[in-house]
Design an enzyme around this catalytic site. Structure first.
Site, short mmCIF file in Angstrom:
data_model
loop_
_atom_site.label_atom_id
_atom_site.label_comp_id
_atom_site.label_asym_id
_atom_site.label_seq_id
_atom_site.Cartn_x
_atom_site.Cartn_y
_atom_site.Cartn_z
CG HIS A 113 0.61 -7.77 13.97
ND1 HIS A 113 0.74 -6.85 12.96
CD2 HIS A 113 0.15 -7.08 15.04
CE1 HIS A 113 0.40 -5.65 13.40
NE2 HIS A 113 0.04 -5.75 14.65
N GLY A 182 9.07 -0.22 5.72
CA GLY A 182 8.05 -0.92 4.95
C GLY A 182 6.72 -1.15 5.64
CB ALA A 226 13.41 -2.60 2.55
N1 LIG Z 1 5.01 -10.82 5.02
C1 LIG Z 1 4.06 -10.78 6.00
O1 LIG Z 1 4.24 -11.35 7.07
C2 LIG Z 1 2.79 -9.97 5.77
C3 LIG Z 1 2.37 -9.66 4.48
C4 LIG Z 1 1.18 -8.93 4.31
C5 LIG Z 1 0.46 -8.51 5.44
N2 LIG Z 1 0.88 -8.81 6.69
C6 LIG Z 1 0.12 -8.32 7.88
O2 LIG Z 1 -0.75 -7.27 7.52
C7 LIG Z 1 -0.48 -6.04 8.18
C8 LIG Z 1 0.01 -5.05 7.14
O3 LIG Z 1 0.43 -3.81 7.64
P1 LIG Z 1 1.83 -3.21 7.15
O4 LIG Z 1 1.83 -1.77 7.52
O5 LIG Z 1 2.93 -4.09 7.58
O6 LIG Z 1 1.82 -3.34 5.59
P2 LIG Z 1 0.99 -2.60 4.47
O7 LIG Z 1 0.73 -3.64 3.44
O8 LIG Z 1 -0.13 -1.83 5.02
O9 LIG Z 1 2.04 -1.57 3.88
C9 LIG Z 1 3.16 -2.03 3.17
C10 LIG Z 1 4.13 -0.89 3.07
O10 LIG Z 1 5.31 -1.41 2.49
C11 LIG Z 1 5.81 -0.46 1.59
N3 LIG Z 1 6.66 -1.18 0.63
C12 LIG Z 1 6.31 -1.79 -0.54
N4 LIG Z 1 7.39 -2.31 -1.15
C13 LIG Z 1 8.46 -2.04 -0.33
C14 LIG Z 1 9.85 -2.30 -0.41
N5 LIG Z 1 10.38 -2.98 -1.43
N6 LIG Z 1 10.64 -1.87 0.61
C15 LIG Z 1 10.12 -1.18 1.65
N7 LIG Z 1 8.82 -0.88 1.77
C16 LIG Z 1 7.99 -1.32 0.79
C17 LIG Z 1 4.61 0.23 1.00
O11 LIG Z 1 4.97 1.52 0.54
C18 LIG Z 1 3.66 0.27 2.20
O12 LIG Z 1 3.82 1.46 2.92
C19 LIG Z 1 0.59 -6.35 9.21
O13 LIG Z 1 0.04 -6.21 10.45
C20 LIG Z 1 1.03 -7.80 8.95
O14 LIG Z 1 0.83 -8.60 10.10
C21 LIG Z 1 2.04 -9.54 6.88
#
Ligand SMILES: NC(=O)c1ccc[n+]([C@@H]2O[C@H](COP(=O)([O-])OP(=O)(O)OC[C@H]3O[C@@H](n4cnc5c(N)ncnc54)[C@H](O)[C@@H]3O)[C@@H](O)[C@H]2O)c1
Ligand SMILES: [Zn+2]
Length: 237
Positions: A113, A182, A226
């Site tokens: 992404h 995650g 995680a």
């Molecule tokens: N850090 C980043 O780069 C970031 C942050 C937010 C969103 N995004 C973007 O938005 C989209 C989001 O989709 P997605 O499915 O990645 O995320 P999502 O936000 O839809 O889902 C997050 C998932 O992480 C889980 N989670 C929460 N805390 C956790 C932990 N400590 N350990 C493991 N799992 C945990 C939740 O249960 C949930 O299922 C992605 O395509 C991404 O590009 C990126």
């Protein structure tokens, strides 16, 4: 639980926003489908870029600032260590746009992404993405491509086609173990990867504090954060 990895195994890892949650970066659905308080359609769609590129850069500048302050957590470190043991039998695909995997030491990875630390031409004129970590205070500061197009974040907006899909498909076909960490299983095509891996006969393991939407496609679900579950999860034989 421990996951034994034999000398013939090939591991494909898919990570999502959840792996960076313990580094202080909010997940996407943590707050009812808002990303850091913003509606997706206002900040990360092609339409948002057309209507208000200044707002899009404001949003991604704030993500850059947060990303630069965050540190890799034990989950990122555990995956980098696993790659160190497996070498070319390891491949990481992240949906995240932060660079915490690289900063933990991961090398064999793709950002399907896009990446916060890069920008590219809005015209897709063929120029490669450029490194860009600037925090823009206004759209006037944003540079232009040689073709005259404005630089946009090197991010796959919702509705655009993810990057590196050919390589990702080839790596999934080779994998005997898919580990997904995650991700809510709601963003496609990433949510389909587990199905592709199952078609190839791979073992499929999910790690996260709650079941993803596509939980039934996994052979095992490890419920936990995680950063707590990944260190010590693998036994490389
Ligand atoms: N850090 C980043 O780069 C970031 C942050 C937010 C969103 N995004 C973007 O938005 C989209 C989001 O989709 P997605 O499915 O990645 O995320 P999502 O936000 O839809 O889902 C997050 C998932 O992480 C889980 N989670 C929460 N805390 C956790 C932990 N400590 N350990 C493991 N799992 C945990 C939740 O249960 C949930 O299922 C992605 O395509 C991404 O590009 C990126
Ligand atoms: Zn251009």
């Amino acid at each position: 639980m421990t996951i034994s990895i034999g000398s013939e195994d090939r591991v494909f890892v898919l990570t999502g926003a959840g792996i960076s949650a313990e580094s202080g970066l909010p997940t996407f659905r943590a707050s009812d489908g808002l990303w850091a308080g913003n509606r997706i359609e206002d900040v990360c769609t092609p339409d948002a870029w057309e209507r208000n590129p200044g707002k899009v850069w404001e949003f991604y500048s704030a993500r850059r600032a947060a990303g630069a302050k965050a540190q890799p957590n034990p989950a990122h470190v555990a995956l980098a260590a696993l790659e160190g043991r497996l070498g070319d039998r390891f491949f990481l695909c992240t949906q995240n746009v932060d660079d915490l995997h690289e900063r933990a030491g991961s090398k064999r990875l793709v950002h399907m992404h896009g990446e916060l630390t890069k920008a590219r031409c809005e015209n897709e004129c063929g120029q490669a993405p450029v490194e860009d970590r600037r925090i823009y205070a206004s759209l006037d500061e944003v540079g232009r491509c040689v073709c005259g197009g404005r630089l946009r974040p090197h991010i796959v907006f919702f509705g655009e086609i993810p990057l590196e899909m050919g390589r990702i498909e080839r790596e999934i076909q080779k994998a005997t173990l898919m580990l997904v960490v995650g991700t809510s299983g709601s963003v496609y095509p990433a949510a389909s990867f587990v199905h592709w891996a199952r078609l190839g006969g791979a073992r499929t393991v999910y790690v996260g504090p709650e079941e993803p939407l596509n939980a039934s496609a996994f052979t095992e679900v490890v419920v936990g954060k995680a950063g707590e579950a990944l260190p010590g999860l693998f036994r490389v034989e």
